[in-house]
Design a protein around this motif. Structure first.
Motif, short mmCIF file in Angstrom:
data_model
loop_
_atom_site.label_atom_id
_atom_site.label_comp_id
_atom_site.label_asym_id
_atom_site.label_seq_id
_atom_site.Cartn_x
_atom_site.Cartn_y
_atom_site.Cartn_z
N VAL A 46 0.84 -1.21 0.00
CA VAL A 46 0.00 0.00 0.00
C VAL A 46 0.87 1.25 0.00
CG1 VAL A 46 -1.58 1.36 1.42
CG2 VAL A 46 -2.01 -1.08 1.06
N GLU A 47 1.91 1.25 0.80
CA GLU A 47 2.81 2.41 0.85
C GLU A 47 3.50 2.61 -0.50
OE1 GLU A 47 6.60 4.06 3.50
OE2 GLU A 47 5.66 2.13 3.96
N GLU A 48 3.89 1.50 -1.15
CA GLU A 48 4.54 1.59 -2.46
C GLU A 48 3.59 2.17 -3.51
OE1 GLU A 48 6.20 -1.49 -5.88
OE2 GLU A 48 6.06 -2.16 -3.78
N LEU A 49 2.32 1.71 -3.50
CA LEU A 49 1.33 2.20 -4.47
C LEU A 49 1.02 3.68 -4.24
CD1 LEU A 49 -1.10 -0.85 -4.60
CD2 LEU A 49 0.38 -0.05 -6.44
N TRP A 50 0.93 4.08 -2.96
CA TRP A 50 0.69 5.50 -2.68
C TRP A 50 1.83 6.37 -3.22
CZ3 TRP A 50 -3.43 8.01 -1.91
CH2 TRP A 50 -4.52 7.45 -1.24
N ASN A 51 3.05 5.92 -3.03
CA ASN A 51 4.21 6.67 -3.53
C ASN A 51 4.18 6.76 -5.05
OD1 ASN A 51 5.21 7.08 -0.95
ND2 ASN A 51 6.46 5.22 -0.97
N GLU A 52 3.85 5.63 -5.72
CA GLU A 52 3.79 5.64 -7.19
C GLU A 52 2.69 6.57 -7.68
OE1 GLU A 52 3.27 2.49 -10.93
OE2 GLU A 52 3.42 1.75 -8.87
N ASN A 53 1.55 6.54 -7.00
CA ASN A 53 0.43 7.43 -7.36
C ASN A 53 0.86 8.89 -7.24
OD1 ASN A 53 -2.02 8.53 -7.89
ND2 ASN A 53 -3.10 7.62 -6.18
N LYS A 54 1.55 9.20 -6.18
CA LYS A 54 2.01 10.58 -5.97
C LYS A 54 2.97 11.03 -7.07
CE LYS A 54 4.33 13.47 -2.50
NZ LYS A 54 5.00 13.47 -1.17
N VAL A 55 3.91 10.13 -7.45
CA VAL A 55 4.88 10.46 -8.51
C VAL A 55 4.17 10.71 -9.84
CG1 VAL A 55 6.78 9.54 -9.89
CG2 VAL A 55 6.80 9.27 -7.41
N LEU A 56 3.18 9.82 -10.17
CA LEU A 56 2.46 9.96 -11.44
C LEU A 56 1.65 11.25 -11.49
CD1 LEU A 56 1.26 6.30 -12.01
CD2 LEU A 56 2.91 7.57 -13.37
N ARG A 57 1.02 11.60 -10.37
CA ARG A 57 0.28 12.86 -10.35
C ARG A 57 1.21 14.06 -10.53
NH1 ARG A 57 -4.94 12.61 -9.08
NH2 ARG A 57 -5.79 10.71 -8.17
N GLU A 58 2.39 14.00 -9.95
CA GLU A 58 3.36 15.09 -10.13
C GLU A 58 3.81 15.18 -11.58
OE1 GLU A 58 6.45 14.22 -7.38
OE2 GLU A 58 5.36 14.95 -5.61
N PHE A 78 3.60 17.77 -16.90
CA PHE A 78 3.27 17.74 -18.33
C PHE A 78 2.32 18.88 -18.69
CE2 PHE A 78 0.61 16.37 -21.86
CZ PHE A 78 1.55 16.04 -22.81
N ASN A 79 1.28 19.08 -17.86
CA ASN A 79 0.33 20.17 -18.12
C ASN A 79 1.01 21.53 -18.02
OD1 ASN A 79 -1.81 18.39 -18.52
ND2 ASN A 79 -2.37 18.34 -16.34
N ARG A 80 1.96 21.68 -17.09
CA ARG A 80 2.68 22.96 -16.97
C ARG A 80 3.52 23.22 -18.22
NH1 ARG A 80 3.69 20.59 -11.83
NH2 ARG A 80 2.33 21.48 -10.20
N VAL A 81 4.21 22.15 -18.70
CA VAL A 81 5.03 22.30 -19.91
C VAL A 81 4.15 22.68 -21.10
CG1 VAL A 81 6.43 21.04 -21.59
CG2 VAL A 81 6.85 20.75 -19.16
N GLU A 82 2.98 22.05 -21.19
CA GLU A 82 2.07 22.35 -22.31
C GLU A 82 1.58 23.78 -22.25
OE1 GLU A 82 -1.33 19.77 -24.38
OE2 GLU A 82 -1.91 20.56 -22.42
N ARG A 83 1.25 24.26 -21.04
CA ARG A 83 0.81 25.66 -20.90
C ARG A 83 1.93 26.63 -21.22
NH1 ARG A 83 -1.75 23.63 -16.22
NH2 ARG A 83 -0.11 24.52 -14.89
#
Length: 430
Positions: free
Chosen positions: A371-383, A388-393
């Motif tokens: 669970v801790e590993e998945l939470w960390n991966e989720n956080k990285v992907l959201r970042e 990506f959205n910042r670069v596009e803007r």
């Protein structure tokens, strides 16, 4: 020129008013494959790979032919029509017309090799009309695509692979390719003594209204091309966003599932802990009695014949042994052996429960780490998605798309270079 393409007319399944059926047998059919069969040949494997990756049923594609046919981004196929001269100087029934047919035949025979990403499935040389001309029908496709099917229909990308990069509004990939094919035709014509007269100044003879109509038509064509590019760009961005969102949803589902498993494991561990306490309490209560029973059972578990003494003087040994002592001892031994077996069974169950308890806690620890590993991966992907959205803007969608397309082209070139290097090594090895 490019045409809408009428496959039945090209193969003469029906005759228009401008054809002479008496000369139809002069026509040449280079190929005439069923377009659906060619779609299966080109895209079935890529379609399977695409569908196998989809986690949502609504994103799977049942029939790629029908998807392209009913869609608006790409045409099912494209057609080009090639003609030399006109009916006044290259009439089909004249010697000049026969020469034009020979040039067109040579041009056609090199078309597919020259344009490997334009899969020709129908080609006809018509000599039963006023002037000899070719109809070439093809499906443009690209391999190694990063969005959608890895092999998919795309005129823009198919021409890009051939080296034609879009420039100004009028210098599109298609316009550049058409110009290159005209040069190819002109070189074959020149070998047969025919010079290309490039009539590029006829606009001054048009009326003002006709000229303005022609200019508007050019603008509309350029806008249509720009619209197609924007639609393809929007589709790319939408697919990128959907891909990231799908990935995030999958991770959230994994986290939820892991949390449920963790809760269930906690419950099992708690039950195991309670059972362990109960068994320990019972064992503590019966342990002194069991120890005494063990000694007693060990003492009297031997054969009754060896334990009982001989009869006294007041009665015969036989009477004493058979009627009193022996039956009593047998009953005691049976009871003690039963109690001893019950004790061994209880000890074994306790040992099993202890192992189950240990396994449950081990699983709880593993699930907690997952669970801790998945939470960390989720956080990285959201970042990453936020970056990506910042670069596009910051750079603009067009710039991002241009960078993506450039990287795709470089990757494709690298793949081709690696493939050629591998083939060369294989040939040298043989």
């Amino acid at each position: 020129m490019t045409g809408k393409g009428s496959l039945n007319h090209n193969s003469r399944k029906f005759h228009a008013k401008n054809t002479d059926p008496k000369r139809t047998h002069w026509n040449v059919e280079y190929c005439n494959e069923d377009i659906k069969d060619v779609y299966h040949e080109l895209f079935d494997e890529a379609l399977k790979r695409y569908n196998d990756k989809q986690t949502r049923k609504d994103r799977k594609i049942d029939d790629y032919y029908e998807k392209i046919r009913s869609g608006k981004q790409e045409k099912l196929f494209h057609e080009v029509i090639i003609q030399i001269g006109d009916k006044d100087n290259m009439g089909s029934e004249t010697v000049e017309g026969q020469l034009a047919a020979k040039v067109l035949d040579e041009y056609m025979k090199g078309f597919q090799e020259r344009n490997p990403t334009l899969r020709v499935f129908a080609a006809h040389l018509h000599l039963d009309e006023a002037t000899p001309h070719l109809h070439i029908d093809f499906i443009p496709y690209v391999t190694g695509s990063k969005r959608g099917l890895d092999t998919r229909v795309s005129l823009k990308q198919a021409l890009s692979v051939l080296g034609f990069k879009g420039g100004t509004r009028m210098e599109t990939e298609l316009n550049q390719w058409v110009a290159a094919e005209k040069e190819q035709l002109a070189s074959i014509m020149l070998e047969h003594g025919i010079e290309w007269e490039q009539k590029g100044t006829h606009e001054k003879h048009l009326s003002l209204l006709d000229f303005e109509k022609q200019e508007r038509a050019k603008e509309v064509a350029a806008l249509e091309e720009q619209k197609a590019d924007l639609e393809e760009h929007n589709a790319t961005m939408q697919e990128v966003n959907e891909k990231w969102l799908d990935h995030l949803k999958n991770i959230e589902q994994d986290i939820s599932s892991a949390q449920e498993s963790l809760k269930e494991a906690d419950k099992k561990a708690e039950r195991a802990k309670k059972n362990k306490a109960q068994y320990e309490k019972k064992l503590m209560e019966i342990a002194p009695m069991v120890k005494e029973m063990e000694r007693f059972a060990e003492k009297y578990s031997a054969d009754p014949e060896e334990v009982l003494p001989e009869a006294g003087t007041l009665e015969t040994g036989k009477t004493y042994r058979e009627k009193k002592a022996k039956p009593l001892i047998k009953k005691i031994v049976v009871v003690l052996r039963s109690v001893y077996r019950a004790y061994l069974d209880l000890s074994r169950k306790f040992s099993d429960m202890q192992k189950s308890y240990d396994r449950a806690w081990s699983k709880v620890n593993l699930l907690t780490a997952r669970v801790e590993e998945l939470w960390n991966e989720n956080k990285v992907l959201r970042e990453k998605l936020g970056d990506f959205n910042r670069v596009e803007r910051a750079l603009g969608r067009d710039t991002v798309e241009m960078i993506v397309q450039r990287e795709k082209s470089l990757e494709e070139a690298q793949r081709i270079q690696n493939r050629e290097r591998k083939r060369k090594i294989d040939r040298e090895g043989r």
